[in-house]
Design a protein around this motif. Sequence first.
Motif, PDB file in Angstrom:
ATOM      1  N   TYR A 126      46.928  49.906  40.248  1.00  0.00           N
ATOM      2  CA  TYR A 126      46.674  50.798  41.389  1.00  0.00           C
ATOM      3  C   TYR A 126      46.171  52.172  40.959  1.00  0.00           C
ATOM      4  O   TYR A 126      45.545  52.872  41.733  1.00  0.00           O
ATOM      5  CB  TYR A 126      47.950  50.993  42.214  1.00  0.00           C
ATOM      6  CG  TYR A 126      48.374  49.772  42.978  1.00  0.00           C
ATOM      7  CD1 TYR A 126      47.623  49.295  44.047  1.00  0.00           C
ATOM      8  CD2 TYR A 126      49.531  49.078  42.627  1.00  0.00           C
ATOM      9  CE1 TYR A 126      48.009  48.165  44.749  1.00  0.00           C
ATOM     10  CE2 TYR A 126      49.928  47.953  43.327  1.00  0.00           C
ATOM     11  CZ  TYR A 126      49.165  47.498  44.379  1.00  0.00           C
ATOM     12  OH  TYR A 126      49.551  46.389  45.065  1.00  0.00           O
ATOM     13  N   GLU A 160      31.738  39.017  42.474  1.00  0.00           N
ATOM     14  CA  GLU A 160      32.092  38.832  43.888  1.00  0.00           C
ATOM     15  C   GLU A 160      33.337  37.956  43.955  1.00  0.00           C
ATOM     16  O   GLU A 160      33.556  37.139  43.058  1.00  0.00           O
ATOM     17  CB  GLU A 160      30.963  38.106  44.625  1.00  0.00           C
ATOM     18  CG  GLU A 160      29.772  38.975  44.873  1.00  0.00           C
ATOM     19  CD  GLU A 160      28.762  38.300  45.786  1.00  0.00           C
ATOM     20  OE1 GLU A 160      29.149  37.363  46.526  1.00  0.00           O
ATOM     21  OE2 GLU A 160      27.604  38.695  45.745  1.00  0.00           O
ATOM     22  N   PRO A 161      34.111  38.054  45.023  1.00  0.00           N
ATOM     23  CA  PRO A 161      35.284  37.167  45.135  1.00  0.00           C
ATOM     24  C   PRO A 161      34.845  35.713  45.068  1.00  0.00           C
ATOM     25  O   PRO A 161      33.819  35.353  45.643  1.00  0.00           O
ATOM     26  CB  PRO A 161      35.824  37.494  46.536  1.00  0.00           C
ATOM     27  CG  PRO A 161      35.304  38.852  46.850  1.00  0.00           C
ATOM     28  CD  PRO A 161      33.998  38.985  46.149  1.00  0.00           C
ATOM     29  N   ARG A 166      37.740  33.458  49.512  1.00  0.00           N
ATOM     30  CA  ARG A 166      37.261  34.489  50.447  1.00  0.00           C
ATOM     31  C   ARG A 166      38.242  34.766  51.574  1.00  0.00           C
ATOM     32  O   ARG A 166      38.464  35.925  51.942  1.00  0.00           O
ATOM     33  CB  ARG A 166      35.912  34.076  51.046  1.00  0.00           C
ATOM     34  CG  ARG A 166      34.805  34.177  50.035  1.00  0.00           C
ATOM     35  CD  ARG A 166      33.652  35.064  50.496  1.00  0.00           C
ATOM     36  NE  ARG A 166      32.771  35.249  49.341  1.00  0.00           N
ATOM     37  CZ  ARG A 166      31.760  34.438  49.048  1.00  0.00           C
ATOM     38  NH1 ARG A 166      31.466  33.434  49.833  1.00  0.00           N
ATOM     39  NH2 ARG A 166      31.038  34.643  47.970  1.00  0.00           N
ATOM     40  N   TRP A 169      41.135  36.970  50.267  1.00  0.00           N
ATOM     41  CA  TRP A 169      40.847  38.106  49.390  1.00  0.00           C
ATOM     42  C   TRP A 169      41.280  39.430  49.993  1.00  0.00           C
ATOM     43  O   TRP A 169      40.934  39.779  51.112  1.00  0.00           O
ATOM     44  CB  TRP A 169      39.343  38.135  49.091  1.00  0.00           C
ATOM     45  CG  TRP A 169      39.023  38.901  47.843  1.00  0.00           C
ATOM     46  CD1 TRP A 169      38.455  40.147  47.775  1.00  0.00           C
ATOM     47  CD2 TRP A 169      39.225  38.470  46.499  1.00  0.00           C
ATOM     48  NE1 TRP A 169      38.305  40.508  46.452  1.00  0.00           N
ATOM     49  CE2 TRP A 169      38.776  39.500  45.645  1.00  0.00           C
ATOM     50  CE3 TRP A 169      39.769  37.315  45.924  1.00  0.00           C
ATOM     51  CZ2 TRP A 169      38.836  39.408  44.261  1.00  0.00           C
ATOM     52  CZ3 TRP A 169      39.828  37.225  44.546  1.00  0.00           C
ATOM     53  CH2 TRP A 169      39.366  38.263  43.738  1.00  0.00           C
ATOM     54  N   GLU A 170      42.062  40.199  49.224  1.00  0.00           N
ATOM     55  CA  GLU A 170      42.394  41.586  49.586  1.00  0.00           C
ATOM     56  C   GLU A 170      41.442  42.469  48.790  1.00  0.00           C
ATOM     57  O   GLU A 170      41.210  42.209  47.607  1.00  0.00           O
ATOM     58  CB  GLU A 170      43.833  41.925  49.165  1.00  0.00           C
ATOM     59  CG  GLU A 170      44.897  41.000  49.719  1.00  0.00           C
ATOM     60  CD  GLU A 170      45.187  41.256  51.187  1.00  0.00           C
ATOM     61  OE1 GLU A 170      44.801  42.330  51.694  1.00  0.00           O
ATOM     62  OE2 GLU A 170      45.779  40.366  51.813  1.00  0.00           O
ATOM     63  N   TRP A 171      40.945  43.533  49.398  1.00  0.00           N
ATOM     64  CA  TRP A 171      39.914  44.309  48.698  1.00  0.00           C
ATOM     65  C   TRP A 171      40.427  44.925  47.396  1.00  0.00           C
ATOM     66  O   TRP A 171      39.685  45.087  46.429  1.00  0.00           O
ATOM     67  CB  TRP A 171      39.302  45.370  49.628  1.00  0.00           C
ATOM     68  CG  TRP A 171      40.161  46.597  49.793  1.00  0.00           C
ATOM     69  CD1 TRP A 171      41.161  46.778  50.692  1.00  0.00           C
ATOM     70  CD2 TRP A 171      40.093  47.799  49.013  1.00  0.00           C
ATOM     71  NE1 TRP A 171      41.731  48.011  50.532  1.00  0.00           N
ATOM     72  CE2 TRP A 171      41.083  48.663  49.501  1.00  0.00           C
ATOM     73  CE3 TRP A 171      39.291  48.224  47.955  1.00  0.00           C
ATOM     74  CZ2 TRP A 171      41.294  49.932  48.969  1.00  0.00           C
ATOM     75  CZ3 TRP A 171      39.509  49.498  47.422  1.00  0.00           C
ATOM     76  CH2 TRP A 171      40.497  50.327  47.936  1.00  0.00           C
ATOM     77  N   ASP A 172      41.757  45.201  47.350  1.00  0.00           N
ATOM     78  CA  ASP A 172      42.269  45.829  46.124  1.00  0.00           C
ATOM     79  C   ASP A 172      42.410  44.837  44.957  1.00  0.00           C
ATOM     80  O   ASP A 172      42.729  45.244  43.838  1.00  0.00           O
ATOM     81  CB  ASP A 172      43.550  46.625  46.372  1.00  0.00           C
ATOM     82  CG  ASP A 172      44.686  45.804  46.944  1.00  0.00           C
ATOM     83  OD1 ASP A 172      44.569  44.563  47.013  1.00  0.00           O
ATOM     84  OD2 ASP A 172      45.717  46.405  47.316  1.00  0.00           O
ATOM     85  N   ALA A 174      40.010  43.907  43.602  1.00  0.00           N
ATOM     86  CA  ALA A 174      38.928  44.425  42.757  1.00  0.00           C
ATOM     87  C   ALA A 174      39.477  45.085  41.491  1.00  0.00           C
ATOM     88  O   ALA A 174      38.764  45.219  40.494  1.00  0.00           O
ATOM     89  CB  ALA A 174      38.078  45.428  43.537  1.00  0.00           C
TER      90      ALA A 174
END
Length: 252
Positions: A126, A160-161, A166, A169-172, A174
């Motif tokens: 984080y 890409e995820p 898909r 997928w949580e954006w975090d 990343a």
Amino acid sequence: MTDLSALARPEFPRSTGYDPAWLIANCMGPHPLWLLEDLAADLGLEPGMRVLDLGCGRGLTSVFLAREFGVQVWAADLWIEPGDNFARFTAAGVADRVFPLHAEAHDLKFAEGYFDAVVSVDAYQYFGTADLYIGYLAKFVRPGGRIGIAVPGVRAEFTEPPAWLRTYWEWDFAAFHTADWWRNLWARTGKVDIRSVREHADGPALWRLWSQVTAEHGESEFIREMSANAVAMLDADAGRTFAFPLLVAEVR
Ligand SMILES: C[S@@+](CC[C@H](N)C(=O)[O-])C[C@H]1O[C@@H](n2cnc3c(N)ncnc32)[C@H](O)[C@@H]1O
């Protein structure tokens, strides 16, 4: 219903001594004690050491560090109130050596060289992905002291995820990286020497087992739902994507 005896894993004898109900009530993600028990093999902790548990959440790992290794722990977190952690540490009988505090990982108020070790379980992703963060954190550790992290990550870097993930997928995610990605991020600063880089054995399977337990036994609807989603995601993934990198480095 999954029997809670499934949590008594022979590879984690220390973790097995902790009450599953206490762990389930206070967990915030993958089983933190299994991750820490594995990571600790490379940390060289000695009784009396000063240890920063950075992103300690509800402090399960802080209690474990104090009880299992006899260290003093500064239990620092952003989202969880230190007063709540103080009550947990008092109930666990470790309030004399585990010190709860509110902290933002980019704005630490400690003396330089103060800690013998920094430990971070399921939190470093984080706040620690910037090129220069490890050099900042290393300032607070004495030369020869260690920094160890256990993080959710991936088996291979991605752009890409993955298509099959898909819907989950949580954006975090990343911030999930490979063990090698973390090694390079740290090593290129020249501020630390890498002491170990490996993956938590059976990490995704253990995450699934723990999520199944918290999906069934979790105290809140939120935890039960989040955990059930994690189980469905891990089943859809079938071991293709996720991993749990464990890294330990020594401060120069
Ligand atoms: C998924 S929880 C894990 C908590 C605990 N380590 C565990 O494994 O149970 C992630 C923790 O990281 C902490 N965190 C996230 N960003 C932070 C930051 N910038 N500074 C300090 N802590 C942070 C949050 O407060 C949260 O408690």
